[in-house]
Design a protein around this motif. Sequence first.
Motif, PDB file in Angstrom:
ATOM      1  N   GLY A 102       0.732  -1.430   0.217  1.00 57.09           N
ATOM      2  CA  GLY A 102       0.291  -0.214  -0.077  1.00 57.09           C
ATOM      3  C   GLY A 102       0.402   1.625   0.537  1.00 57.09           C
ATOM      4  N   GLN A 103       2.104   0.782  -0.570  1.00 52.44           N
ATOM      5  CA  GLN A 103       2.538   2.298  -0.309  1.00 52.44           C
ATOM      6  C   GLN A 103       3.348   2.436  -1.544  1.00 52.44           C
ATOM      7  N   ALA A 104       3.336   3.856  -1.819  1.00 50.20           N
ATOM      8  CA  ALA A 104       3.566   4.468  -3.357  1.00 50.20           C
ATOM      9  C   ALA A 104       4.947   5.277  -3.574  1.00 50.20           C
ATOM     10  N   LEU A 105       5.165   5.214  -4.509  1.00 44.65           N
ATOM     11  CA  LEU A 105       6.560   5.327  -4.979  1.00 44.65           C
ATOM     12  C   LEU A 105       7.819   6.408  -3.830  1.00 44.65           C
ATOM     13  N   PRO A 106       8.275   6.313  -3.177  1.00 44.76           N
ATOM     14  CA  PRO A 106       9.124   7.770  -2.961  1.00 44.76           C
ATOM     15  C   PRO A 106       9.430   8.871  -3.837  1.00 44.76           C
ATOM     16  N   SER A 107       9.507   9.986  -3.870  1.00 46.73           N
ATOM     17  CA  SER A 107       9.343  11.240  -4.758  1.00 46.73           C
ATOM     18  C   SER A 107      10.383  10.727  -5.627  1.00 46.73           C
ATOM     19  N   GLY A 108      10.849  11.120  -6.924  1.00 49.29           N
ATOM     20  CA  GLY A 108      11.645  11.361  -7.740  1.00 49.29           C
ATOM     21  C   GLY A 108      11.870  10.056  -7.731  1.00 49.29           C
ATOM     22  N   ILE A 109      11.578   8.935  -7.442  1.00 47.26           N
ATOM     23  CA  ILE A 109      11.789   7.633  -8.015  1.00 47.26           C
ATOM     24  C   ILE A 109      10.733   7.616  -9.059  1.00 47.26           C
ATOM     25  N   THR A 110      10.758   6.872 -10.417  1.00 50.63           N
ATOM     26  CA  THR A 110       9.402   6.194 -11.401  1.00 50.63           C
ATOM     27  C   THR A 110       9.835   4.480 -11.713  1.00 50.63           C
ATOM     28  N   ASP A 111       8.466   3.987 -11.911  1.00 51.50           N
ATOM     29  CA  ASP A 111       8.647   3.072 -11.915  1.00 51.50           C
ATOM     30  C   ASP A 111       8.738   2.812 -13.534  1.00 51.50           C
ATOM     31  N   PRO A 112       9.816   1.795 -13.648  1.00 57.65           N
ATOM     32  CA  PRO A 112      11.085   1.917 -14.409  1.00 57.65           C
ATOM     33  C   PRO A 112      10.097   1.520 -16.181  1.00 57.65           C
ATOM     34  N   ALA A 113       9.371   0.830 -16.270  1.00 56.95           N
ATOM     35  CA  ALA A 113       7.977   0.230 -16.970  1.00 56.95           C
ATOM     36  C   ALA A 113       7.250   0.971 -18.017  1.00 56.95           C
ATOM     37  N   GLU A 114       6.746   1.628 -16.076  1.00 56.27           N
ATOM     38  CA  GLU A 114       5.756   2.557 -16.749  1.00 56.27           C
ATOM     39  C   GLU A 114       6.405   4.249 -17.099  1.00 56.27           C
ATOM     40  N   GLU A 115       7.526   4.911 -16.792  1.00 53.83           N
ATOM     41  CA  GLU A 115       8.054   5.643 -17.658  1.00 53.83           C
ATOM     42  C   GLU A 115       8.532   5.563 -19.392  1.00 53.83           C
ATOM     43  N   LYS A 116       8.729   3.862 -19.256  1.00 50.08           N
ATOM     44  CA  LYS A 116       8.769   3.563 -20.874  1.00 50.08           C
ATOM     45  C   LYS A 116       8.023   3.411 -21.659  1.00 50.08           C
ATOM     46  N   LEU A 117       6.576   3.163 -20.973  1.00 52.83           N
ATOM     47  CA  LEU A 117       5.127   3.189 -21.949  1.00 52.83           C
ATOM     48  C   LEU A 117       4.732   4.998 -21.859  1.00 52.83           C
ATOM     49  N   HIS A 118       5.397   5.644 -20.988  1.00 51.04           N
ATOM     50  CA  HIS A 118       5.427   6.642 -21.533  1.00 51.04           C
ATOM     51  C   HIS A 118       6.393   7.904 -22.494  1.00 51.04           C
ATOM     52  N   ARG A 119       7.504   6.563 -22.589  1.00 48.50           N
ATOM     53  CA  ARG A 119       8.067   6.884 -23.970  1.00 48.50           C
ATOM     54  C   ARG A 119       7.621   6.112 -25.337  1.00 48.50           C
ATOM     55  N   GLU A 120       7.129   5.603 -25.208  1.00 46.61           N
ATOM     56  CA  GLU A 120       7.103   4.892 -26.696  1.00 46.61           C
ATOM     57  C   GLU A 120       5.271   4.829 -27.514  1.00 46.61           C
ATOM     58  N   LEU A 121       5.588   4.959 -28.931  1.00 51.48           N
ATOM     59  CA  LEU A 121       4.439   5.176 -29.577  1.00 51.48           C
ATOM     60  C   LEU A 121       3.808   4.384 -30.352  1.00 51.48           C
ATOM     61  N   PHE A 122       3.630   4.471 -30.735  1.00 48.68           N
ATOM     62  CA  PHE A 122       2.891   3.124 -31.761  1.00 48.68           C
ATOM     63  C   PHE A 122       2.446   3.988 -33.200  1.00 48.68           C
ATOM     64  N   ILE A 123       3.062   3.221 -34.222  1.00 46.43           N
ATOM     65  CA  ILE A 123       3.360   3.843 -35.376  1.00 46.43           C
ATOM     66  C   ILE A 123       2.232   2.683 -35.822  1.00 46.43           C
ATOM     67  N   GLY A 124       1.237   3.392 -37.068  1.00 43.83           N
ATOM     68  CA  GLY A 124       0.100   2.115 -37.644  1.00 43.83           C
ATOM     69  C   GLY A 124       0.537   2.371 -39.503  1.00 43.83           C
ATOM     70  N   ASN A 125      -0.265   1.431 -40.123  1.00 40.81           N
ATOM     71  CA  ASN A 125      -0.255   1.491 -41.544  1.00 40.81           C
ATOM     72  C   ASN A 125       1.045   1.828 -42.174  1.00 40.81           C
ATOM     73  N   THR A 126       1.773   0.962 -41.541  1.00 37.55           N
ATOM     74  CA  THR A 126       3.452   0.589 -42.423  1.00 37.55           C
ATOM     75  C   THR A 126       3.170  -0.167 -43.568  1.00 37.55           C
ATOM     76  N   THR A 127       4.382   0.014 -44.098  1.00 42.80           N
ATOM     77  CA  THR A 127       4.833  -1.139 -45.177  1.00 42.80           C
ATOM     78  C   THR A 127       5.537  -2.332 -45.161  1.00 42.80           C
ATOM     79  N   PRO A 128       5.443  -3.325 -45.948  1.00 44.62           N
ATOM     80  CA  PRO A 128       6.246  -3.775 -45.211  1.00 44.62           C
ATOM     81  C   PRO A 128       7.917  -3.532 -46.171  1.00 44.62           C
ATOM     82  N   GLU A 129       8.108  -2.288 -47.302  1.00 43.56           N
ATOM     83  CA  GLU A 129       9.284  -2.276 -47.354  1.00 43.56           C
ATOM     84  C   GLU A 129       9.963  -1.430 -45.873  1.00 43.56           C
TER      85      GLU A 129
END
Length: 274
Positions: A150-177
């Motif tokens: 029930g403890q929150a992350l201390p100030s200044g510490i971020t969940d690496p998986a969550e932080e990475k998810l905020h830096r990722e983007l989906f690119i749709g409609n790409t072609t095979p080439e």
Amino acid sequence: MSYNNRRSRSRSRDREDSYYSAPRSHHSAPKPIVNTALTSILAAQQAAQDKINRELFVGNTPPGTSEMLLLQFLNGAMRRINLCAPNASPILQCRVNQKFAFVECASIEEANTVLNLNGIPFLGSCLKVSRPSKYTGPVVRSKTWQELTGQALPSGITDPAEEKLHRELFIGNTTPEMTADMLTDFLGKAMEQVGLTTSPGNPIKTCRVSGKFAFVELRSQQEAANSLNLNNIPYLGATLRVGRPSKYTGPETPHGNWEDILAKFMAGELTLPA
């Protein structure tokens, strides 16, 4: 008939009678030979698999982390929240590399319990505790450290998986080439062209292409938010769709489309959130 002939025939009959009257020995079937080499191989394979089932991956370890420190910390955390007996040490040993470690638990059951340490704060980092890539056993449900305590992350510490998810983007409609290098170069240059970057250089760190879509990882959350403005950018005869991945649960980010951004940039009217 001579005496010698009669005697010879008598000895012959005696041998025949002896042959048919004597009990014949019955040879038992050969006993199976135990293949000790095969047994040793199977035992070694079983021992190796058992070790994999008792091992866990610990990611996001800070530089300079010692094996003894991490071992004592994780065992102490298990005892502190009653995941093991007060005097128990469920983690037997630890191997530390530059950014991650592997720990070996005393049993498979204890390894399952140690999974609940995922997300525990450690020396300014948030440790990621999971199964190693070689693990092929059943998926075991567990909680994160935050859910368990029930403890929150201390100030200044971020969940690496969550932080990475905020830096990722989906690119749709790409072609095979379209390759990963091509998309990285094209999208990065487009961002630099209209001022969507916050520092010099290509802001795209990695790109993973899979059929008709791709995922790109930006170097910062701000540049990931800015790159949403690339939505509907034309490339190699296709109109790329740029958006957040389905796992993203953060706040909605206001943004425009490529045509809007390009027009505002050419008119000198482009203003991005700081």
